[in-house]
Motif scaffolding. Structure first.
Motif, PDB file in Angstrom:
ATOM      1  N   LEU A 151       0.827  -1.209   0.000  1.00  0.00           N
ATOM      2  CA  LEU A 151       0.000   0.000   0.000  1.00  0.00           C
ATOM      3  C   LEU A 151       0.864   1.263   0.000  1.00  0.00           C
ATOM      4  O   LEU A 151       0.514   2.262  -0.627  1.00  0.00           O
ATOM      5  CB  LEU A 151      -0.913   0.048   1.229  1.00  0.00           C
ATOM      6  CG  LEU A 151      -2.118  -0.863   1.246  1.00  0.00           C
ATOM      7  CD1 LEU A 151      -2.825  -0.748   2.595  1.00  0.00           C
ATOM      8  CD2 LEU A 151      -3.068  -0.552   0.114  1.00  0.00           C
ATOM      9  N   ALA A 152       1.968   1.216   0.718  1.00  0.00           N
ATOM     10  CA  ALA A 152       2.820   2.396   0.862  1.00  0.00           C
ATOM     11  C   ALA A 152       3.872   2.506  -0.243  1.00  0.00           C
ATOM     12  O   ALA A 152       4.588   3.510  -0.295  1.00  0.00           O
ATOM     13  CB  ALA A 152       3.504   2.375   2.231  1.00  0.00           C
ATOM     14  N   ARG A 159       7.845   9.353   2.840  1.00  0.00           N
ATOM     15  CA  ARG A 159       7.433   9.383   4.256  1.00  0.00           C
ATOM     16  C   ARG A 159       6.427  10.493   4.506  1.00  0.00           C
ATOM     17  O   ARG A 159       5.465  10.321   5.244  1.00  0.00           O
ATOM     18  CB  ARG A 159       8.646   9.584   5.160  1.00  0.00           C
ATOM     19  CG  ARG A 159       9.424   8.352   5.389  1.00  0.00           C
ATOM     20  CD  ARG A 159      10.475   8.592   6.444  1.00  0.00           C
ATOM     21  NE  ARG A 159      11.401   7.480   6.421  1.00  0.00           N
ATOM     22  CZ  ARG A 159      12.192   7.182   7.415  1.00  0.00           C
ATOM     23  NH1 ARG A 159      12.183   7.914   8.504  1.00  0.00           N
ATOM     24  NH2 ARG A 159      13.001   6.166   7.334  1.00  0.00           N
ATOM     25  N   GLU A 160       6.681  11.637   3.877  1.00  0.00           N
ATOM     26  CA  GLU A 160       5.791  12.786   4.055  1.00  0.00           C
ATOM     27  C   GLU A 160       4.403  12.484   3.477  1.00  0.00           C
ATOM     28  O   GLU A 160       3.387  12.823   4.084  1.00  0.00           O
ATOM     29  CB  GLU A 160       6.376  14.035   3.394  1.00  0.00           C
ATOM     30  CG  GLU A 160       7.648  14.544   4.040  1.00  0.00           C
ATOM     31  CD  GLU A 160       8.903  13.748   3.647  1.00  0.00           C
ATOM     32  OE1 GLU A 160       8.890  13.049   2.604  1.00  0.00           O
ATOM     33  OE2 GLU A 160       9.887  13.822   4.396  1.00  0.00           O
ATOM     34  N   GLU A 161       4.368  11.861   2.304  1.00  0.00           N
ATOM     35  CA  GLU A 161       3.081  11.527   1.692  1.00  0.00           C
ATOM     36  C   GLU A 161       2.329  10.497   2.531  1.00  0.00           C
ATOM     37  O   GLU A 161       1.122  10.631   2.748  1.00  0.00           O
ATOM     38  CB  GLU A 161       3.296  10.980   0.270  1.00  0.00           C
ATOM     39  CG  GLU A 161       3.728  12.022  -0.722  1.00  0.00           C
ATOM     40  CD  GLU A 161       4.173  11.418  -2.032  1.00  0.00           C
ATOM     41  OE1 GLU A 161       3.974  12.099  -3.063  1.00  0.00           O
ATOM     42  OE2 GLU A 161       4.732  10.283  -2.051  1.00  0.00           O
ATOM     43  N   GLU A 162       3.049   9.492   3.012  1.00  0.00           N
ATOM     44  CA  GLU A 162       2.400   8.483   3.852  1.00  0.00           C
ATOM     45  C   GLU A 162       1.873   9.111   5.137  1.00  0.00           C
ATOM     46  O   GLU A 162       0.754   8.824   5.574  1.00  0.00           O
ATOM     47  CB  GLU A 162       3.361   7.341   4.178  1.00  0.00           C
ATOM     48  CG  GLU A 162       2.690   6.245   4.983  1.00  0.00           C
ATOM     49  CD  GLU A 162       3.602   5.063   5.282  1.00  0.00           C
ATOM     50  OE1 GLU A 162       3.207   4.263   6.155  1.00  0.00           O
ATOM     51  OE2 GLU A 162       4.673   4.928   4.672  1.00  0.00           O
ATOM     52  N   TRP A 173      -4.827  12.310   7.162  1.00  0.00           N
ATOM     53  CA  TRP A 173      -6.110  12.553   6.486  1.00  0.00           C
ATOM     54  C   TRP A 173      -7.113  11.458   6.814  1.00  0.00           C
ATOM     55  O   TRP A 173      -8.269  11.741   7.128  1.00  0.00           O
ATOM     56  CB  TRP A 173      -5.898  12.660   4.971  1.00  0.00           C
ATOM     57  CG  TRP A 173      -7.173  12.923   4.248  1.00  0.00           C
ATOM     58  CD1 TRP A 173      -7.827  14.112   4.145  1.00  0.00           C
ATOM     59  CD2 TRP A 173      -7.971  11.977   3.541  1.00  0.00           C
ATOM     60  NE1 TRP A 173      -8.983  13.954   3.409  1.00  0.00           N
ATOM     61  CE2 TRP A 173      -9.087  12.650   3.026  1.00  0.00           C
ATOM     62  CE3 TRP A 173      -7.823  10.598   3.291  1.00  0.00           C
ATOM     63  CZ2 TRP A 173     -10.075  12.010   2.292  1.00  0.00           C
ATOM     64  CZ3 TRP A 173      -8.804   9.963   2.554  1.00  0.00           C
ATOM     65  CH2 TRP A 173      -9.919  10.669   2.057  1.00  0.00           C
ATOM     66  N   LEU A 174      -6.683  10.198   6.783  1.00  0.00           N
ATOM     67  CA  LEU A 174      -7.597   9.093   7.086  1.00  0.00           C
ATOM     68  C   LEU A 174      -8.107   9.174   8.526  1.00  0.00           C
ATOM     69  O   LEU A 174      -9.292   8.939   8.788  1.00  0.00           O
ATOM     70  CB  LEU A 174      -6.910   7.749   6.828  1.00  0.00           C
ATOM     71  CG  LEU A 174      -6.685   7.409   5.362  1.00  0.00           C
ATOM     72  CD1 LEU A 174      -5.753   6.206   5.230  1.00  0.00           C
ATOM     73  CD2 LEU A 174      -8.009   7.178   4.639  1.00  0.00           C
TER      74      LEU A 174
END
Length: 145
Positions: free
Chosen positions: A120-121, A126-129, A135-136
């Protein structure tokens, strides 16, 4: 999937459901030969994180109905994956813990699901994850307007 309203131009709510469904299907396939369902995996995971938890608390944490958790707990107990014992002070409350069999089963499940999680990642910084995780959580915890 991935096109039209099922793609990047789709409604966020639908895209969340679509992604959740795809994730669940991958987890189902990964755990099938272990004879563990995603809800059972969730229950095992919460029992490891919160030993001695009650059925009611387990249902809340695993995001399942109390009836579903009762069925899952009964099946896991029959399989020898969990043990139940009366609460020290509240006799009607049953505390649930993983047995050694349950711990081994959970370890096998986790290994497979962690592979799905890593996939998934893939491709995320790291910043996007981190932003996606925030957000989730915000989606799950914010009250509707």
């Amino acid at each position: 999937m991935g096109e039209g309203k099922r793609g990047e131009n789709g409604y966020l709510g639908y895209l969340l459901r679509q992604a959740a469904g795809a994730y669940r299907h991958r987890v189902e396939r990964a755990l099938a030969d272990l004879r563990v369902t995603p809800p059972q995996f969730s229950v095992l995971t919460m029992l490891a994180a919160y030993p001695g938890i009650s059925n009611a608390d387990l249902a809340r944490l695993a995001l399942l109905t109390p009836q579903t958790v009762s069925t899952i707990v009964a099946n896991l107990e029959r399989a020898g994956a969990i043990v139940r014992q009366p609460h020290q002070y509240h006799g009607r409350i049953q505390q649930i813990d993983l047995s050694e069999t349950g711990k081994s089963l959970l370890a096998a499940c986790r290994e497979r699901v962690q592979g799905i999680e890593r996939h998934l990642a893939d491709g995320l910084s790291r910043e996007e994850e981190s932003a996606l995780r925030k957000w989730l959580v915000r989606v799950a915890t914010s009250a509707p307007r």
